[in-house]
Design an enzyme around this catalytic site. Structure first.
Site, mmCIF file in Angstrom:
data_model
loop_
_atom_site.group_PDB
_atom_site.id
_atom_site.type_symbol
_atom_site.label_atom_id
_atom_site.label_comp_id
_atom_site.label_asym_id
_atom_site.label_seq_id
_atom_site.Cartn_x
_atom_site.Cartn_y
_atom_site.Cartn_z
ATOM 1 N N ARG A 88 29.861 -35.588 -105.817
ATOM 2 C CA ARG A 88 29.188 -36.833 -105.419
ATOM 3 C C ARG A 88 29.620 -37.272 -104.026
ATOM 4 N NH1 ARG A 88 31.110 -40.317 -110.163
ATOM 5 N NH2 ARG A 88 30.338 -42.069 -108.944
ATOM 6 N N ARG A 108 38.403 -45.636 -113.867
ATOM 7 C CA ARG A 108 37.362 -46.650 -114.104
ATOM 8 C C ARG A 108 36.927 -46.666 -115.572
ATOM 9 N NH1 ARG A 108 32.017 -46.641 -110.602
ATOM 10 N NH2 ARG A 108 31.874 -44.484 -111.293
ATOM 11 N N ARG A 131 19.828 -44.292 -100.406
ATOM 12 C CA ARG A 131 20.863 -43.275 -100.264
ATOM 13 C C ARG A 131 20.405 -42.099 -99.424
ATOM 14 N NH1 ARG A 131 23.797 -44.392 -105.367
ATOM 15 N NH2 ARG A 131 25.281 -42.751 -105.732
ATOM 16 N N ARG A 186 32.595 -42.946 -117.483
ATOM 17 C CA ARG A 186 31.344 -42.276 -117.128
ATOM 18 C C ARG A 186 31.537 -40.765 -117.073
ATOM 19 N NH1 ARG A 186 28.985 -45.596 -112.032
ATOM 20 N NH2 ARG A 186 28.484 -43.463 -111.406
ATOM 21 N N LYS A 237 31.115 -50.917 -104.759
ATOM 22 C CA LYS A 237 29.784 -51.531 -104.594
ATOM 23 C C LYS A 237 29.406 -52.338 -105.843
ATOM 24 C CE LYS A 237 27.722 -47.515 -104.004
ATOM 25 N NZ LYS A 237 28.897 -46.627 -104.179
HETATM 26 P P1 AP5 Z 1 32.925 -49.537 -108.544
HETATM 27 O O1 AP5 Z 1 32.647 -50.938 -108.168
HETATM 28 O O2 AP5 Z 1 32.449 -49.068 -109.856
HETATM 29 O O3 AP5 Z 1 32.461 -48.527 -107.363
HETATM 30 P P2 AP5 Z 1 31.011 -48.102 -106.893
HETATM 31 O O4 AP5 Z 1 31.008 -48.148 -105.404
HETATM 32 O O5 AP5 Z 1 29.965 -48.889 -107.594
HETATM 33 O O6 AP5 Z 1 31.021 -46.589 -107.334
HETATM 34 P P3 AP5 Z 1 29.959 -45.726 -108.146
HETATM 35 O O7 AP5 Z 1 30.696 -44.546 -108.672
HETATM 36 O O8 AP5 Z 1 29.210 -46.553 -109.132
HETATM 37 O O9 AP5 Z 1 29.000 -45.299 -106.996
HETATM 38 P P4 AP5 Z 1 28.026 -44.166 -106.982
HETATM 39 O O10 AP5 Z 1 27.248 -44.550 -105.806
HETATM 40 O O11 AP5 Z 1 28.579 -42.816 -106.957
HETATM 41 O O12 AP5 Z 1 27.328 -44.220 -108.446
HETATM 42 P P5 AP5 Z 1 25.924 -44.808 -108.920
HETATM 43 O O13 AP5 Z 1 26.122 -45.389 -110.247
HETATM 44 O O14 AP5 Z 1 25.321 -45.609 -107.847
HETATM 45 O O15 AP5 Z 1 34.516 -49.327 -108.427
HETATM 46 C C1 AP5 Z 1 35.124 -48.094 -108.771
HETATM 47 C C2 AP5 Z 1 36.473 -48.351 -109.457
HETATM 48 O O16 AP5 Z 1 37.385 -48.910 -108.505
HETATM 49 C C3 AP5 Z 1 36.427 -49.363 -110.617
HETATM 50 O O17 AP5 Z 1 37.306 -48.948 -111.601
HETATM 51 C C4 AP5 Z 1 36.885 -50.690 -109.977
HETATM 52 O O18 AP5 Z 1 37.518 -51.543 -110.911
HETATM 53 C C5 AP5 Z 1 37.849 -50.198 -108.915
HETATM 54 N N1 AP5 Z 1 37.856 -51.011 -107.701
HETATM 55 C C6 AP5 Z 1 36.766 -51.531 -107.061
HETATM 56 N N2 AP5 Z 1 37.129 -52.166 -105.942
HETATM 57 C C7 AP5 Z 1 38.483 -52.052 -105.861
HETATM 58 C C8 AP5 Z 1 39.454 -52.535 -104.901
HETATM 59 N N3 AP5 Z 1 39.091 -53.226 -103.828
HETATM 60 N N4 AP5 Z 1 40.749 -52.231 -105.128
HETATM 61 C C9 AP5 Z 1 41.132 -51.493 -106.208
HETATM 62 N N5 AP5 Z 1 40.260 -51.036 -107.153
HETATM 63 C C10 AP5 Z 1 38.944 -51.316 -106.971
HETATM 64 O O19 AP5 Z 1 25.073 -43.450 -109.060
HETATM 65 C C11 AP5 Z 1 25.302 -42.534 -110.093
HETATM 66 C C12 AP5 Z 1 24.312 -41.390 -109.997
HETATM 67 O O20 AP5 Z 1 22.967 -41.880 -110.171
HETATM 68 C C13 AP5 Z 1 24.261 -40.656 -108.663
HETATM 69 O O21 AP5 Z 1 25.262 -39.652 -108.559
HETATM 70 C C14 AP5 Z 1 22.844 -40.082 -108.674
HETATM 71 O O22 AP5 Z 1 22.762 -38.943 -109.509
HETATM 72 C C15 AP5 Z 1 22.057 -41.205 -109.323
HETATM 73 N N6 AP5 Z 1 21.556 -42.149 -108.308
HETATM 74 C C16 AP5 Z 1 21.932 -43.446 -108.171
HETATM 75 N N7 AP5 Z 1 21.287 -44.016 -107.136
HETATM 76 C C17 AP5 Z 1 20.497 -43.064 -106.594
HETATM 77 C C18 AP5 Z 1 19.612 -43.038 -105.487
HETATM 78 N N8 AP5 Z 1 19.410 -44.125 -104.714
HETATM 79 N N9 AP5 Z 1 18.970 -41.876 -105.205
HETATM 80 C C19 AP5 Z 1 19.126 -40.778 -105.982
HETATM 81 N N10 AP5 Z 1 19.977 -40.733 -107.042
HETATM 82 C C20 AP5 Z 1 20.654 -41.867 -107.350
HETATM 83 MG MG MG Z 2 28.490 -48.424 -109.025
#
Ligand code: AP5
Ligand code: MG
Length: 220
Positions: A173, A129, A90, A162, A15
């Site tokens: 997660r 990552r 979410r 991270r 994402k």
């Molecule tokens: P990346 O693009 O970083 O993936 P992502 O989908 O953004 O994954 P996240 O881990 O950031 O999602 P998340 O939803 O768990 O975390 P968030 O920060 O939102 O890609 C991942 C890796 O793969 C990278 O190394 C990239 O290079 C590689 N890659 C990407 N695409 C690829 C491809 N096509 N092929 C090969 N490799 C690829 O949330 C973190 C925390 O914040 C949550 O756990 C929660 O505690 C809190 N939080 C955030 N939002 C909310 C909410 N709305 N409500 C409540 N709590 C929240």
């Molecule tokens: Mg992300």
């Protein structure tokens, strides 16, 4: 009328990676709830201190504070034309709050690309990552390596892993995603805005698919 795109998908689906790319090509700001929380954490704000425990445990931060944070972000002037949302909504209450918020801003959720990736691939993606300290640019040891290990290609800042990417937290997660976020797939499907995208393909191919979708479904 402002346009809003919601990227839906499990942790590690890509994402953030895709949002950064389509944000720079289409000009809509990238609004990532996870990044906003990490900013608050870095600055040790009250919200950052509150969110820290939830994030470290791989749990969701409570809806009320998350919704308030996103509302504040979406009403800033740079979001006047719309935004690309990553990681929000979410939960069902977050999705409801978002609809109400966007209606006030004169818009709606126009497109929800659901980036689907098999679970076994997610764990490996998150283990490899590396994220940039300054602006959250995203790399991967093998699939998307930085030109210089440990250093961001875009702004030269330090890359770090991270805390919540440790295997145990990642599994938590994913569980939280399955129980609390997957109901949104049907919610947006029933509104006719959901499009499933194969997120297991290489990064550039996913970007290509998303760009075509935005041109066809949003910029009309
Ligand atoms: P990346 O693009 O970083 O993936 P992502 O989908 O953004 O994954 P996240 O881990 O950031 O999602 P998340 O939803 O768990 O975390 P968030 O920060 O939102 O890609 C991942 C890796 O793969 C990278 O190394 C990239 O290079 C590689 N890659 C990407 N695409 C690829 C491809 N096509 N092929 C090969 N490799 C690829 O949330 C973190 C925390 O914040 C949550 O756990 C929660 O505690 C809190 N939080 C955030 N939002 C909310 C909410 N709305 N409500 C409540 N709590 C929240
Ligand atoms: Mg992300």
């Amino acid at each position: 009328m402002p346009k809003y795109i919601v990227l839906l998908g499990p942790p590690g689906a890509g994402k953030g990676t895709q949002a950064q790319k389509i944000s720079s090509s289409f000009g809509y700001p990238h609004v990532s709830s996870g990044e906003l929380f990490r900013e608050h954490l870095k600055n040790q704000t009250q919200l950052g201190k509150l969110a820290q425990g939830y994030i470290e445990r791989g749990e969701l931060v409570p809806d009320d504070v998350t919704i308030a944070m996103i509302r504040e972000r979406l009403t800033r002037p740079d979001c006047e034309q719309g935004a690309i949302l990553d990681g929000f909504p979410r939960t069902a209450p977050q999705a409801e709050a978002l609809s109400a918020m966007l209606a006030e801003l004169g818009g709606k959720v126009d497109l929800v690309p659901y980036i689907n990736v098999p679970t076994r691939v997610l764990v490996e993606r998150l283990a490899g990552r590396w994220t940039c300290r300054e602006q959250g640019h995203i790399f991967h040891e093998t699939s998307n390596p930085p030109r210089q290990p440990g250093k961001c290609d875009v702004d030269g800042s330090e890359l770090y892993q991270r805390e919540d990417d440790q295997a145990e937290t990642v599994l938590k997660r994913i569980q939280v995603y399955l129980s609390q976020t997957t109901p949104l797939i049907e919610h947006y499907r029933s509104q006719g805005v959901l499009v499933e995208v194969n997120g297991a393909l290489p990064i550039d191919q996913v970007t290509q698919t998303l760009s075509e979708l935005i041109e066809k479904e949003v910029l009309v």
